[in-house]
Design a protein around this motif. Structure first.
Motif, short mmCIF file in Angstrom:
data_model
loop_
_atom_site.label_atom_id
_atom_site.label_comp_id
_atom_site.label_asym_id
_atom_site.label_seq_id
_atom_site.Cartn_x
_atom_site.Cartn_y
_atom_site.Cartn_z
N SER A 143 5.98 106.18 72.23
CA SER A 143 5.27 105.47 71.16
C SER A 143 3.95 106.17 70.88
O SER A 143 3.48 106.99 71.67
N ARG B 292 8.21 111.25 71.94
CA ARG B 292 7.38 110.44 72.83
C ARG B 292 7.75 108.98 72.61
O ARG B 292 8.23 108.59 71.55
N SER C 239 2.11 108.08 73.96
CA SER C 239 2.67 107.81 75.29
C SER C 239 2.94 109.12 76.03
O SER C 239 3.41 110.10 75.45
N THR D 30 7.29 103.33 67.08
CA THR D 30 8.21 103.41 68.22
C THR D 30 9.56 103.93 67.72
O THR D 30 10.18 103.28 66.88
#
Length: 206
Positions: A68, A66, A49, A168
């Motif tokens: 994901s 970040r 991401s 995540t």
């Protein structure tokens, strides 16, 4: 030693595709540019991401990641290697990690270790029409909660499985801990799960 192996993993070591893995698996490796890793899997990052998150819990060193990231991961038995069964070693990520199953000739089994209960949960990822593996409760995707100890092995009679995973927040090597090479951790696993010594050995002996 272990840190060096992890750095090699992240650097996408360009080992040649083995001619001894199943032809269907070879096609994915070639078409998607997957690179062989020290554990025998074939890997490629697919997404990180552009957005970042900060103020994360203390278990995330530095507090910023970040949002994901995602990868491809293909596992295949290799007739020319010392071990015919492939998977991923026993490890822990601080991130939630969602596994996806794309293709293969059978399931890959995730083993989740719970020190509190002393139980080992088995979750099989595979094609939902895989009648040849009727003994497995198959799922197309599964999320491993952050801070969970987990390892993976191809199921019996499975020669290859093409998977993906999304983390995540995004994967960061600071958030990964391997059991192999850590004598203290390995002792804790053998003590905490005495009925699973053979499985623990297999998941730490790639």
């Amino acid at each position: 030693m272990l840190a060096a192996r992890l750095i090699t993993f992240l650097a996408l070591t360009r080992e040649p595709v083995s001619a001894d893995i199943p032809p269907a698996a070879q096609k994915y490796v070639a078409a998607l540019g997957l690179q062989r890793q020290p554990f025998g899997n074939y890997f490629a990052p697919t997404f990180t991401s552009p957005f970042s998150v900060s103020g994360l819990p203390a278990k995330f060193a530095g507090g910023t990641r970040r949002l994901s990231s995602a990868i491809y991961n293909l596992f295949a038995s290799d007739d020319g290697a010392g071990s015919s069964q492939r998977g991923f070693p026993l490890h822990q990520l601080q991130q939630d990690e969602t596994w996806h199953y794309y293709d293969g000739d059978g399931p890959i089994v995730l083993y989740l270790f719970n020190f509190t209960s002393g139980a080992v949960q088995q979750t099989s990822l595979g094609r939902l029409d895989a009648s040849a593996h009727a003994g497995h409760t198959l799922m197309a995707q599964f999320t491993v909660p952050g801070s969970t100890w987990v390892g993976a092995l191809l199921a019996t009679n499975t020669s290859w499985a093409f998977t993906g995973a999304q983390t995540t927040p995004a994967f960061d090597p600071r958030d990964s801990t391997m059991v192999a090479g850590n004598d203290k951790l390995l002792h804790q696993f053998y003590e905490g799960f005495p009925s699973y010594r053979a499985l623990i050995h297999r998941l730490t002996s790639f």
